[in-house]
Design a protein around this motif. Structure first.
Motif, short mmCIF file in Angstrom:
data_model
loop_
_atom_site.label_atom_id
_atom_site.label_comp_id
_atom_site.label_asym_id
_atom_site.label_seq_id
_atom_site.Cartn_x
_atom_site.Cartn_y
_atom_site.Cartn_z
N UNK A 95 41.95 37.31 43.28
CA UNK A 95 41.71 37.68 44.48
C UNK A 95 40.82 38.84 44.45
N UNK A 96 41.06 39.72 43.56
CA UNK A 96 40.25 40.90 43.47
C UNK A 96 38.95 40.66 42.88
N UNK A 97 38.77 39.72 41.98
CA UNK A 97 37.42 39.31 41.44
C UNK A 97 36.92 38.66 42.46
N UNK A 98 37.34 37.88 43.46
CA UNK A 98 36.46 37.28 44.49
C UNK A 98 36.27 37.94 45.64
N UNK A 99 37.14 38.87 45.92
CA UNK A 99 37.10 39.39 47.24
C UNK A 99 36.71 41.06 47.00
N UNK A 100 37.20 41.57 45.88
CA UNK A 100 36.71 43.00 45.40
C UNK A 100 38.26 43.59 45.70
N UNK A 101 38.02 44.70 45.22
CA UNK A 101 39.53 45.66 45.48
C UNK A 101 39.19 47.01 45.26
N UNK A 102 40.48 47.75 45.37
CA UNK A 102 40.18 49.38 44.91
C UNK A 102 39.74 49.49 43.42
N UNK A 103 39.10 50.40 43.17
CA UNK A 103 38.46 50.71 41.68
C UNK A 103 39.67 50.95 40.84
N UNK A 104 40.68 51.70 41.42
CA UNK A 104 41.83 52.27 40.46
C UNK A 104 42.38 51.14 39.91
N UNK A 105 42.57 50.12 40.63
CA UNK A 105 43.32 48.59 40.18
C UNK A 105 42.36 47.95 39.18
N UNK A 106 41.18 47.96 38.89
CA UNK A 106 40.47 47.29 38.09
C UNK A 106 40.87 47.39 36.56
N UNK A 107 41.07 48.51 36.30
CA UNK A 107 41.48 48.45 34.68
C UNK A 107 42.95 47.35 34.53
N UNK A 108 43.48 47.35 35.61
CA UNK A 108 45.00 46.42 35.21
C UNK A 108 44.35 45.02 35.27
N UNK A 109 43.21 44.75 35.72
CA UNK A 109 42.74 43.33 35.56
C UNK A 109 41.46 43.08 34.88
N UNK A 110 41.04 44.20 34.21
CA UNK A 110 40.08 44.10 33.32
C UNK A 110 40.27 43.51 32.03
N UNK A 111 39.41 43.77 31.00
CA UNK A 111 39.84 43.41 29.53
C UNK A 111 41.16 43.93 29.06
N UNK A 112 41.50 45.28 29.53
CA UNK A 112 42.53 45.75 28.88
C UNK A 112 43.82 45.08 29.47
#
Length: 470
Positions: free
Chosen positions: A17-34
């Motif tokens: 959902x974050x990849x499709x609709x965007x989300x808060x920047x502070x959550x991106x590390x949780x769903x990025x490569x790491x």
């Protein structure tokens, strides 16, 4: 385990959902490569726990656990070393982990067999045809990606081609395994199939985007790899719930479906010529289906032959039954030449009911088998014996009317047995055709009358047999 997998599923959904609709920047590390590295390694740990817990299936799930771990360490190397490189070398240590994952997954799928389960030839042909047809169709889809890696160093080309090749092989093997189980997919192979299909699609889209420089971290399909690994890991905790007997409708329709897939690939190849290797795989699938057709025809002919034998044979003694007697008698009467005679003799055991009651039905069945073998040994090639039912037997042979009584008495003698506490005798009635009767029903009726006339006082009652025994 349910809680662990539920958390991973929730993580994948939120990340997508974050990849499709965007989300808060502070959550991106949780769903990025790491975050994906952590999720993949957790899946490897959960699959390894499954391998440790159930020893009967330790090998396949241990292989899959190591394969997922290899994928995770490939991601680690890519994120730490290669992510910021202007030119990523191919092959690299990351590629080793990425290639090991499908190879070890292939070994795991091959190892997933029910203990003691032996495949029939038709199942081998079904599995081969399904795997080849699916691989040919998938190859058409990813052919543009494969065709684009035809330039570069040899190792770079081999590495680039290894991804679609191993993915297609893995997809074909899982579909073939479903065919091996009679298309009773169940939750285990359903999750494996879904995970591998998502892996193939994700890799294909990534390769197409990468060719045109359009891939970016956090793209809409970025969670596809984690989803594929999650589904395959969850499959390890599912029971092998199929019976292995298959469903008749699916066993008939699925080969037709894969034949249509192969024919569609051949038709597309004729029109556009996009994937020559796909045409080769499609032809191989059709050849496997032809082999399956030949095996099925042979099995059906064998079953028909066995059914005919069973329909005309007594299951206990192996002699012909009443149906076989009526068919043989009719044929012999048609082939009877002028001056030739046919003897029909009916035999009924005396004292068999008492023997059965005293020693039990298994002993009575064994006695019938011994007496039938003795009758066959006496007749040799001079006649044919039948069991009419119960303790009644019949013999057909070509003999002169003056010899009929003597030969029948000798046959009756072979149907007798005595021992400590029992004596089983035999009464008979014989008829000579055409001297005594002209047709089958009249001959059988007269033989039956003579049989019971020959008994001491007709058919003995249970009380009379008990009195005689006492």
């Amino acid at each position: 385990m349910r809680v662990a997998y539920a958390v991973l599923v929730f993580w994948v959904l939120v990340g997508e959902v974050g990849n499709l609709a965007g989300g808060p920047a502070f959550l991106r590390p949780f769903f990025g490569p790491a975050g994906q590295i952590v999720a993949v390694l957790v899946c490897s740990l959960l699959t390894g726990l499954r391998a440790m817990r159930i020893s009967e299936e330790r090998r396949p799930w241990a292989l899959l656990s190591v394969g997922i771990a290899a994928w995770g360490f490939g991601n680690v190397y890519w994120a730490v070393v290669l992510a910021h490189e202007a030119h990523v070398p191919v092959p690299s240590p990351a590629d080793i982990g990425y290639v090991l994952f499908p190879l070890l997954a292939i070994a795991a799928v091959v190892s997933l067999r029910r203990p003691g389960h032996r495949l029939r030839p038709a199942q081998w042909f079904d599995a081969s045809a399904a795997a080849l047809a699916v691989a040919s169709a998938a190859l058409v889809i990813v052919w543009e990606t494969i065709d684009s890696v035809g330039h570069g160093a040899t190792l770079e080309i081999i590495t680039s081609l290894s991804y679609p090749a191993t993915n297609l092989l893995l997809l074909g093997l899982v579909v073939g395994s479903a065919a091996r189980d009679g298309w009773e997919i169940g939750r285990r192979f359903g999750l494996l199939l879904a995970g591998i299909a998502i892996l193939v699609v994700t890799n294909s889209v990534y390769a197409a985007d990468n060719l045109h420089g359009g891939y970016a971290v956090g793209d809409w399909y970025d969670m596809g790899w984690a989803t594929a690994v999650l589904l395959m890991s969850a499959a390890s905790w599912q029971p092998h719930s199929v019976s292995g007997e298959g469903h008749t409708a699916r066993q008939l329709t699925m080969p037709i479906v894969f034949a249509l897939v192969a024919l569609s690939v051949l038709g597309l190849e004729t029109v556009s010529r996009v994937a020559p290797m796909a045409a080769v795989l499609a032809i191989a699938a059709l050849l496997a289906l032809l082999g399956r057709l030949a095996v099925t025809l042979r099995e059906n002919v064998g079953m028909l032959s066995s059914s005919r034998v069973e329909a005309l044979s007594d299951p206990l003694t192996g002699l012909g039954n009443r149906r076989a007697f009526e068919r043989d008698l009719g044929r012999r009467l048609q082939d009877l030449t002028p001056g030739e005679t046919l003897t029909l003799a009916l035999f009924d055991l005396d004292g068999f009911k008492n023997y059965n009651d005293r020693f039990g039905h298994p002993a009575g069945d064994a006695l019938l088998v011994r007496l039938s073998q003795a009758l066959l040994g006496h007749l040799g090639d001079e006649g044919v014996a039948f069991r009419m039912g119960g303790d009644e037997f019949c013999v057909l042979r070509t003999a002169h009317s003056r010899q009929a009584d003597r030969l029948s008495a000798a046959a009756a003698e072979s149907l007798t047995e005595s021992g400590q506490g029992f004596q089983v005798g035999c009464s008979f009635g014989c008829v000579t055709i055409p001297d005594d009767a002209d047709d089958a029903s009249a001959a059988l009726r007269l033989a039956d009358q003579r049989l019971y006339a020959a008994k001491p006082s007709g058919r003995s009652s249970t009380s009379r047999q008990t009195t005689d025994a006492l």
